[in-house]
Design a protein around this motif. Sequence first.
Motif, mmCIF file in Angstrom:
data_model
loop_
_atom_site.group_PDB
_atom_site.id
_atom_site.type_symbol
_atom_site.label_atom_id
_atom_site.label_comp_id
_atom_site.label_asym_id
_atom_site.label_seq_id
_atom_site.Cartn_x
_atom_site.Cartn_y
_atom_site.Cartn_z
ATOM 1 N N LYS A 280 -11.967 -5.555 -19.158
ATOM 2 C CA LYS A 280 -13.039 -6.487 -18.790
ATOM 3 C C LYS A 280 -12.465 -7.870 -18.525
ATOM 4 O O LYS A 280 -11.628 -8.367 -19.268
ATOM 5 N N GLY A 281 -12.911 -8.486 -17.449
ATOM 6 C CA GLY A 281 -12.382 -9.779 -17.034
ATOM 7 C C GLY A 281 -11.278 -9.661 -16.012
ATOM 8 O O GLY A 281 -10.933 -10.636 -15.349
ATOM 9 N N LYS A 282 -10.727 -8.448 -15.873
ATOM 10 C CA LYS A 282 -9.663 -8.205 -14.896
ATOM 11 C C LYS A 282 -10.183 -7.464 -13.661
ATOM 12 O O LYS A 282 -9.557 -7.491 -12.605
ATOM 13 N N ILE A 283 -11.308 -6.790 -13.825
ATOM 14 C CA ILE A 283 -11.908 -6.006 -12.752
ATOM 15 C C ILE A 283 -13.388 -5.861 -13.081
ATOM 16 O O ILE A 283 -13.770 -5.864 -14.259
ATOM 17 N N CYS A 284 -14.242 -5.758 -12.069
ATOM 18 C CA CYS A 284 -15.670 -5.576 -12.301
ATOM 19 C C CYS A 284 -15.915 -4.155 -12.815
ATOM 20 O O CYS A 284 -15.456 -3.183 -12.219
ATOM 21 N N GLY B 296 -20.385 -3.109 -22.423
ATOM 22 C CA GLY B 296 -19.268 -3.681 -21.684
ATOM 23 C C GLY B 296 -19.343 -3.636 -20.183
ATOM 24 O O GLY B 296 -18.438 -4.123 -19.503
ATOM 25 N N ALA B 297 -20.409 -3.059 -19.623
ATOM 26 C CA ALA B 297 -20.537 -3.011 -18.161
ATOM 27 C C ALA B 297 -21.070 -4.339 -17.624
ATOM 28 O O ALA B 297 -21.749 -5.085 -18.330
ATOM 29 N N GLU B 298 -20.760 -4.633 -16.369
ATOM 30 C CA GLU B 298 -21.334 -5.791 -15.690
ATOM 31 C C GLU B 298 -22.499 -5.369 -14.803
ATOM 32 O O GLU B 298 -23.451 -6.132 -14.610
ATOM 33 N N LEU B 299 -22.408 -4.166 -14.258
ATOM 34 C CA LEU B 299 -23.477 -3.615 -13.428
ATOM 35 C C LEU B 299 -23.712 -2.168 -13.843
ATOM 36 O O LEU B 299 -22.799 -1.487 -14.317
#
Length: 344
Positions: free
Chosen positions: A262-266, A286-289
């Motif tokens: 996380k923070g390195k790739i979506c 921990g997901a963004e989408l």
Amino acid sequence: MDMKDVRKTAKERMKGYCRMCPICDGRACSGEVPGMGGLGTGVAFRNNVTALKAVQLNMRLLHDATEPDTSTKALGLDLSLPVMAAPIGGVSFNMGGAISEDAYIDAVLGGCKSRGIIGATGDGVPPFIVDAAMGGVKKLDGHGIPFIKPWDGAELKEKFDLAFSTGAKIYGMDVDAAGLITLRKMGRPVSPKPPVELKKIIDMVHEKGAKFILKGVMTVDEAEKAIEIGADAIVVSNHGGRVLDHAPGTATVLPAIADAVKGKICIIVDGGVRDGVDVLKMIALGAELVMIGRPFSQAAVGGEQEGVEAFIDQLTAQLTQAMVLTGCQTIDSVGRHILYGMTK
């Protein structure tokens, strides 16, 4: 349009392909591929649902988060919700064929756009599947995410050229489609892709000034490999339990993947998501989408664009309520502290 009416119509139109069970957990449709079921015993499908169901929320009400903001930014997109419609196609052999492939794609993409989110399109055979997908994205001036399956040889380049003609700004490949029995039966097999080949594909997309999503990552090492080869996003996905029997649920593997990258790739995730509360759980893990598949298909078949809009409205209301009851004012404020028994 009321979701009860959407579901009633979908049940009629999808008879023999989807039972529209009150709890969509894959038990009644095990082994029904083609169709809406999971592969073989259906364990992978059920694992998606049961893993997410096991996640519990901490209720907190001593706060001032009374009007949460459900919007988010990711992959250069401004979204009203951290939600995307998953790439699904093949209405005729997966969903009963009561509406055309074109109508289905237009419903999903159009409904998503009207509600401030974005939909992805699938790929496959017969050719009308990809024709409808690309045509739908093009109609909306590129507001959609074409996904291309991991074909062999010249077909892969041909499909990407079609996708590039849509004007989209994001493209994807569902490597989790490798080995789909439906494609094998049609004489058009797909296969896994080594990192060196994927990097060439990603570089090709980047040369177009676009972003690339790699769908089908279920382990930390492959998430790290996706970063190495330049992917902009990964989808933690087991293809809805339709390719590998006995795979774990995505909610089970997501936390370790998020801890590592996380923070390195979506990070996007799908699998077993049925409502806005499930969306909140996946963001907290921990997901963004969050990609949603079967419920979008049911809404599109049951009510076309109005059905999709009604489903998104329902998601919004459910997510908003869950954010209020867990003390989350924004999507960025969602974390594992809202999950019972999880603090990291």
